[in-house]
Design a protein around this motif. Structure first.
Motif, PDB file in Angstrom:
ATOM      1  N   LYS A 156      40.405   6.638  45.031  1.00 26.17           N
ATOM      2  CA  LYS A 156      41.338   5.963  43.960  1.00 26.17           C
ATOM      3  C   LYS A 156      41.487   4.405  44.520  1.00 26.17           C
TER       4      LYS A 156
ATOM      5  N   LEU B  82      40.452  -3.269  32.519  1.00 24.42           N
ATOM      6  CA  LEU B  82      40.529  -2.070  31.803  1.00 24.42           C
ATOM      7  C   LEU B  82      38.961  -1.740  31.316  1.00 24.42           C
TER       8      LEU B  82
ATOM      9  N   GLY C 204      37.590   0.296  33.936  1.00 24.92           N
ATOM     10  CA  GLY C 204      38.009   1.536  34.014  1.00 24.92           C
ATOM     11  C   GLY C 204      39.530   1.806  34.652  1.00 24.92           C
ATOM     12  N   TYR C 205      39.981   0.891  35.134  1.00 23.64           N
ATOM     13  CA  TYR C 205      41.449   0.601  35.479  1.00 23.64           C
ATOM     14  C   TYR C 205      42.367   1.295  34.337  1.00 23.64           C
ATOM     15  N   ARG C 206      43.293   1.971  34.569  1.00 23.82           N
ATOM     16  CA  ARG C 206      44.567   2.462  33.670  1.00 23.82           C
ATOM     17  C   ARG C 206      45.810   1.593  33.992  1.00 23.82           C
ATOM     18  N   ILE C 207      46.415   1.264  33.187  1.00 21.02           N
ATOM     19  CA  ILE C 207      47.697   0.823  33.513  1.00 21.02           C
ATOM     20  C   ILE C 207      48.601   1.767  33.758  1.00 21.02           C
ATOM     21  N   MET C 208      49.207   1.593  34.933  1.00 16.53           N
ATOM     22  CA  MET C 208      50.357   3.047  35.123  1.00 16.53           C
ATOM     23  C   MET C 208      51.568   2.545  34.973  1.00 16.53           C
TER      24      MET C 208
ATOM     25  N   TYR D 288      51.864  -5.992  36.635  1.00 18.35           N
ATOM     26  CA  TYR D 288      50.796  -4.717  35.995  1.00 18.35           C
ATOM     27  C   TYR D 288      50.409  -4.037  37.141  1.00 18.35           C
TER      28      TYR D 288
ATOM     29  N   LEU E 295      47.962  -0.875  38.219  1.00 15.51           N
ATOM     30  CA  LEU E 295      46.686  -0.468  37.593  1.00 15.51           C
ATOM     31  C   LEU E 295      46.118   0.564  38.641  1.00 15.51           C
TER      32      LEU E 295
ATOM     33  N   LEU F   3      42.215   2.976  39.419  1.00 14.38           N
ATOM     34  CA  LEU F   3      41.170   3.358  38.966  1.00 14.38           C
ATOM     35  C   LEU F   3      40.865   4.779  40.010  1.00 14.38           C
TER      36      LEU F   3
END
Length: 82
Positions: free
Chosen positions: A20, A59, A62-66, A78, A80, A82
């Motif tokens: 991660k 994004l 492949g990162y996601r906003i948490m 932000y 993020l 992965l």
């Protein structure tokens, strides 16, 4: 003993990675990039002056906003993963 230069090499897109990874992206309210903090092995591309473009790049990797958090009157963070 490990060579110091081995620990300073930062991965970029195109290199294999595992686990991660975390990125903290700081921007102004008017879409200007301020700074980017990341875990040591996190793959990234060079940030842009435009915060939306930097977010778009992360994004697409492949990162996601948490989470999105205001950190001052005119700054946003932000978070993020992965």
């Amino acid at each position: 003993m490990r060579n110091i230069t081995q620990t300073l090499i930062q991965p970029i897109i195109g290199h294999a990675w595992t686990g991660k990874h975390v990125v903290l992206l700081h921007c102004t309210n008017d879409n200007q990039f301020i700074s980017l903090y990341k875990s040591y092995q996190a793959p990234i591309e060079p940030p842009r002056h435009n915060c939306a473009e930097t977010l778009s790049q992360l994004l697409s990797i492949g990162y996601r906003i948490m989470a999105i958090t205001p950190i001052s009157l005119n700054q946003i963070q932000y978070f993020l993963v992965l």
